[in-house]
Enzyme design. Structure first.
Site, PDB file in Angstrom:
ATOM      1  N   HIS A   1       4.590   2.374   7.428  1.00  0.00           N
ATOM      2  CA  HIS A   1       3.583   1.315   7.450  1.00  0.00           C
ATOM      3  C   HIS A   1       2.575   1.618   8.555  1.00  0.00           C
ATOM      4  CE1 HIS A   1       3.567  -2.734   5.231  1.00  0.00           C
ATOM      5  NE2 HIS A   1       3.797  -1.768   4.383  1.00  0.00           N
TER       6      HIS A   1
ATOM      7  N   HIS B   1      -0.625   7.344  -2.327  1.00  0.00           N
ATOM      8  CA  HIS B   1       0.501   6.511  -1.935  1.00  0.00           C
ATOM      9  C   HIS B   1       1.448   6.277  -3.114  1.00  0.00           C
ATOM     10  CE1 HIS B   1       2.276   3.703   0.934  1.00  0.00           C
ATOM     11  NE2 HIS B   1       2.470   2.867  -0.082  1.00  0.00           N
TER      12      HIS B   1
END
Lengths: 235, 804
Positions: free
Chosen positions: B104, B58
């Site tokens: 998300h 990430h």
């Protein structure tokens, strides 16, 4: 004429109201921070839409205790113009300048769209430039815009001609039957008697859920809200 | 593992670093060895945590970085390319637009409301960190199927109970995600002006929740996330730090557990009211002298924000964690460095002026505290209770973080995809019409006209039907910038005080990406460009959100690499560079990966806000032109996928003609500027028939079109037989095409100018009547009352979501 646009932490239509008055119409407008108390120099007070203080607890419930609200009430008591739009209408009901309450939409969902309104009652300083039974179009954007009051209050509002705006069909039909649980499709939130906006007894305080400041220019969808501000300037 | 049991100053020998500990911080054993070797000593628990977060997929893009380098990122219009909080593009007239997209997905799968809400919060912070005023949000969403099970599906699916539960959970996810976006976006007062909501099997357990924010900034007032000047203070502003979201970055870098609720503590909770204060305050201080840099605390919180700022300025930061505002008692250094508590920012300002900033924040009831200082030594030095608990050279956790060239392999399913013969679609369609009655009680049926029946089914398809039920829950008009119509091909937002407006579209035909990732990514770029062109905007640049499965699976990696290839080609042809974005891997549960979903968020500029072109028909009697390619393949189309289901894939989608797209862009924008185009709609999902129907809806004008005009070798046929070219003419989604409405007096001129520009056009019919009418070579294909079709299209999604 000088407009004061009250800014609570969490107000978010403050810039839009300011823009409509200042840039579209060209009148003087200032932002007034929620901690201020002196409104002497202002002619018109706008309580804008948004989520004052996060609308935690209940829409408008905390704003009612902010320092500036005392001054807004005093301003109104002197007969000077005050308009509450959306969250501002909720604040006006919470602080007692207008009767009734705005509860959650029937759908339990936030609703943002253009709606039709019928102009019903004269006597508001903000609506002199509309003609009775005129049908106009303005946007709504709220999750708690379902107008509620007890029967006595509703009857008083009806009898004294204080219901300024009612949700209606494109042809102006706005029917309400208290025995009928079925809400007309043009009523976006379940408001009793299809009420979209009411005024106080003297006509200097107006509360409405639809956003006139969003309906001031043709490029953004329509100009039917402009006369709210023009009425009070020329009134 | 309880960090509190640890002495955080202790340098742990490799023997003391258990596999469990490494799994917890998200480091592979070889990565740990490498970190230790680069450091030249044993690591503390805090350092382990920092490496774990900063070396997570990430944060450091370790599987993707190598490939992302292939994307075009430069252009005269680009003021800020990848690597900052958001990219920035010059719109002219002294305005620039900052924009960025993010995923998300993982938090939303676990807790849809807060997952989506905090996604909005994070992306808004990225934009105002650049000094830009957020003016619009877009939300591309993907979910599993929500339609009630048909008899056909009941016969096909093995575990029916499980499928029923999955669909019920999907409806819960949709409703939670939509309310979460509405809650945060509406409250903070940034309009949600568009996005997508699509449904496909591959997202059943892994929804895609992408969020995009745009903001405007004066090009001279751009703020960057940078630290400079030894001795300058580092200010922490905003919410206090708590234990929420610890290791969210690591969480986003592994596959979800089968029971998503197990991961709930890794989801943060957002407070849009608080962020509204932070937003207004940060925009005020962005204009103050003495500000050096500003950065959002996003993934990996305090760790990534401070080391990225320091790395950009070639300096170091020394932080004293005792000064960090804390919401919980006894937070460890480890927890503070890795917490992802929301609504926090980091600033660097000139020494001596910090009190001015602290005062400015006070007006908004926000605390700003000095938590650290800029140092010359390019390291991140963390002190807690007077002792150093971590000291890591910046480069080790930024540019020298691992970068993998992961193995790739052509997926087995790809070699199994057969050529799609249009006749196969005809056979499948005929069978579907016979065997699968179409919710007969809810919707009208047109048994005598196969194309009409198919069109109604497509209009009721969750991917095509009106998204009004979702869109109305978002405040899409606040800030009075959104220019209607709100449901056009692209959203258009004006910039007050300027003549021009900006347009934005997000797109990704993920089914096509599944069938051919390279071509699919090209389609995604083309579709976004077509959408912008349709409203009259010139495409400028993109941000992308690349949602894929597990990159350690060579087949997923192959999809990723191919997507980048396709995207690069299309972006290069259109001169729309990438200014930033996000890669989201590990959208995979139990080896069941999502379709490759490279979402393109493309920004364009309209020279004149008043000249925005609508997709709605304007006047009866106007001509309808088909403009663009002559590729009529059905491969990858909504129709083919609908009628063929899973039996044969849906063929090989055809490669778009990028040169033709560029020609069409210039021609259409020119004719729009000349005022020749009354309305325009890109031919996308569902093909020409759906496009024409959408142009009719809401106007009261039907249409009469002859649809064979641009097709080659059309034979005249009689009888009622359904033929391949019928389906191709009205349902193909291939090529780059638009329907364009032209006043009759301009028709001749329009056609001749198109021919001069080397573009195929065809005068295919006229606006008017109260039917949607399509003929093929004179033979009636479809004739449906407009109001019936419109009702199906308007109500379908609500029916699926609310009355299931």
């Amino acid at each position: 004429m000088k407009f004061g646009v009250v800014v609570f932490p969490g107000s978010n239509c403050d810039h839009d109201a300011y823009y409509a008055v200042r840039r579209v119409i060209g009148e003087d407008a200032r932002f007034v921070w929620h901690t201020e108390r002196d409104l002497e120099s202002y002619d018109v007070i706008i309580l804008p839409g948004g989520f004052s203080y996060g609308d935690y607890l209940r829409a408008g419930a905390i704003a009612r205790f902010s320092p500036i609200l005392e001054s807004v009430i005093a301003h109104a008591k002197k007969g000077k113009p005050v308009i509450g739009i959306c969250n501002g209408f909720q604040v006006l009901c919470e602080c007692g300048l207008l009767p009734g309450a705005l509860i959650r939409n029937r759908s339990l969902k936030f609703s943002c769209k253009w709606v039709n309104l019928r102009y019903e009652a004269t006597g508001s300083i903000f609506t002199e430039r509309y003609y009775v039974n005129e049908i106009v179009s303005m946007p709504i954007a709220h999750g708690e815009g379902n107008y509620f009051a007890d029967n006595e209050t509703l009857a008083m509002l009806e009898d004294t001609g204080r219901i300024v705006w009612r949700y209606c069909a494109p042809d102006g039909t706005s029917e309400w039957s208290s025995s009928d649980a079925e809400i007309p499709a043009y009523n976006p939130n379940g408001s009793l008697n299809n009420i979209a906006g009411i005024r106080n007894e003297f006509g200097n305080v107006l509360g409405m859920m639809p956003h006139p400041e969003r309906a001031c220019e043709s490029v953004t969808g329509g100009m039917d809200g402009l006369r709210i501000f023009e009425s009070v300037i020329n009134g | 593992m309880n960090q509190r049991a640890f002495d955080e100053t202790l340098h742990l020998s490799p023997d003391a670093v258990s596999d469990e500990m490494l799994a917890r911080v998200g480091l592979a054993r070889d990565e740990y060895d490498r970190a230790r070797e680069m450091m030249g000593r044993d690591l503390t628990i805090v350092e382990l945590g920092i490496f774990g977060a900063m070396w997570s997929e990430h944060c450091c893009y370790k599987s993707s970085r190598l490939h992302l380098k292939k994307l075009p990122t430069k252009g005269a219009q680009v003021l800020q390319g990848p690597g900052e909080n958001a990219g920035i593009v010059d719109l002219g007239e002294g305005t620039a637009v900052a924009f960025k997209i993010e995923s998300h997905n993982h938090p939303s799968a676990v807790e849809p409301f807060q997952g989506a809400a905090t996604g909005i919060g994070g992306i808004i912070r990225d934009v105002f960190a650049m000094g830009a005023r957020p003016i619009a949000l877009m939300d591309p969403l993907r979910f599993g199927p929500i339609t009630p099970l048909t008899a056909h599906e009941e016969a096909e699916i093995d575990d029916l109970d499980d499928e029923v539960k999955t669909r019920a959970r999907t409806r819960y996810l949709v409703s939670g995600v939509v309310s979460g976006i509405a809650h945060y976006g509406n409250c903070i007062g940034v309009p949600t002006v568009g996005g997508e909501i699509m449904f496909d099997d591959s997202y059943s357990t892994n929804p895609i929740v992408n969020v995009l924010c745009l903001g405007t900034v004066n090009p001279d007032e751009i703020v960057r996330g940078i630290a400079r000047g030894s001795g300058n203070p580092v200010l922490y502003v905003g919410a206090k730090t708590g234990r929420d979201g610890i290791q969210g970055a690591t969480f986003a870098s592994v596959n979800l557990a089968e029971d998503a609720s197990i991961d709930r503590p890794a989801v943060q909770v957002g407070d849009p009211f608080y962020e509204k204060l932070l937003l207004e305050a940060c925009l005020e201080i962005a204009k103050m002298d003495g500000l050096i840099g500003m950065q959002d605390m996003g993934a990996a919180g305090l760790t990534s924000s401070t080391c990225e700022m320091a790395a950009r300025g070639g300096v170091g930061i020394e932080m004293d964690l005792d000064k960090v505002p804390q919401r919980a008692d006894d937070l460890t250094a480890y927890e503070m460095m890795l917490s992802e508590s929301q609504e926090r920012m980091v600033l660097t300002v000139e020494r001596g002026r910090e009190s001015e900033f602290i005062e400015a924040f006070k007006k908004w009831d926000l605390d700003a505290v000095e938590v650290g200082v800029v140092i010359d030594d390019p390291v991140m030095r963390i002190k807690h209770k007077g002792v150093v608990v971590a000291e890591i050279p910046n480069n080790l956790i930024t540019e020298d973080a691992p970068e993998y060239d992961r193995p790739t392999k052509v997926p087995e399913y790809i070699s199994a995809i057969a050529e799609l013969h249009p006749e196969d679609v005809v056979r499948a369609a005929t069978r579907v019409l016979e065997e699968r009655p179409f919710h007969a009680d809810t919707f009208p049926s047109q048994p005598n006209q196969p194309c009409a029946d198919l069109l109604l089914r497509l209009l009721a398809h969750p991917n095509i039907s009106s998204k009004r039920i979702v869109f109305e829950q978002y405040d899409h008009m606040v800030r009075t910038g959104t220019i209607p119509p709100y449901d056009g091909d692209a959203a258009v937002v004006r910039i007050k005080g300027k003549k021009h407006a900006l347009a934005i579209s997000t797109d990704c035909p993920s089914k096509v990406c599944y069938l051919d990732p390279e071509v699919g990514a090209m389609w995604a770029v083309c579709e976004a460009a077509r959408n912008l062109i349709a409203v009259g905007a010139r495409p400028l640049a993109i941000t992308n959100c690349l949602n894929f499965g597990n990159p350690e699976d060579p087949e997923v990696m192959w999809q990723f690499v191919k997507s980048i290839d396709g995207m690069s080609k299309a972006l290069g042809a259109l001169d729309t560079p990438v200014t930033g974005g996000n890669v989201s891997f590990y959208n995979e549960t139990m080896r069941f990966a999502v379709n490759p979903t490279p979402v393109i968020g493309m920004v364009g500029v309209l020279p004149d806000a008043e000249k925005r072109v609508s997709q709605s028909f304007r006047a009866s009697g106007n001509r309808i032109f088909i403009v663009g390619d002559t590729d009529y393949s059905l491969a990858g189309s909504t129709l083919a996928c609908y009628v063929l289901q899973h039996e044969a894939g849906c063929g090989h989608p055809s490669r778009p003609d990028l040169e033709m797209l560029v020609l069409c862009r210039d021609f259409l924008l020119k004719t729009m500027a000349d005022g020749m185009i009354e309305s325009c709609h890109d031919i996308g999902d569902g093909g020409l028939a759906v496009t024409a129907a959408e142009m009719s809806f809401g106007t009261g004008f039907g249409c009469e079109m002859e649809v064979s005009g641009m097709m080659e070798n059309v034979e005249s046929v009689s009888g009622t037989e359904l033929r391949a070219e019928h389906l191709m003419s009205v349902f193909s989604e291939a090529g780059n095409r638009w329907l364009v409405e032209i006043a009759p007096e301009n028709a001749e001129k329009f056609a001749s100018q198109a021919r001069k520009a080397g573009i195929e056009v065809c005068d295919a019919g006229k606006v008017g009547g109260d039917m949607l009418g399509f003929t093929f070579n004179g033979r009636e294909l479809c004739s449906i009352p407009l109001d019936a079709a419109e009702k199906v299209w308007r109500n379908a999604l609500e029916t699926y979501l609310e009355n299931a």
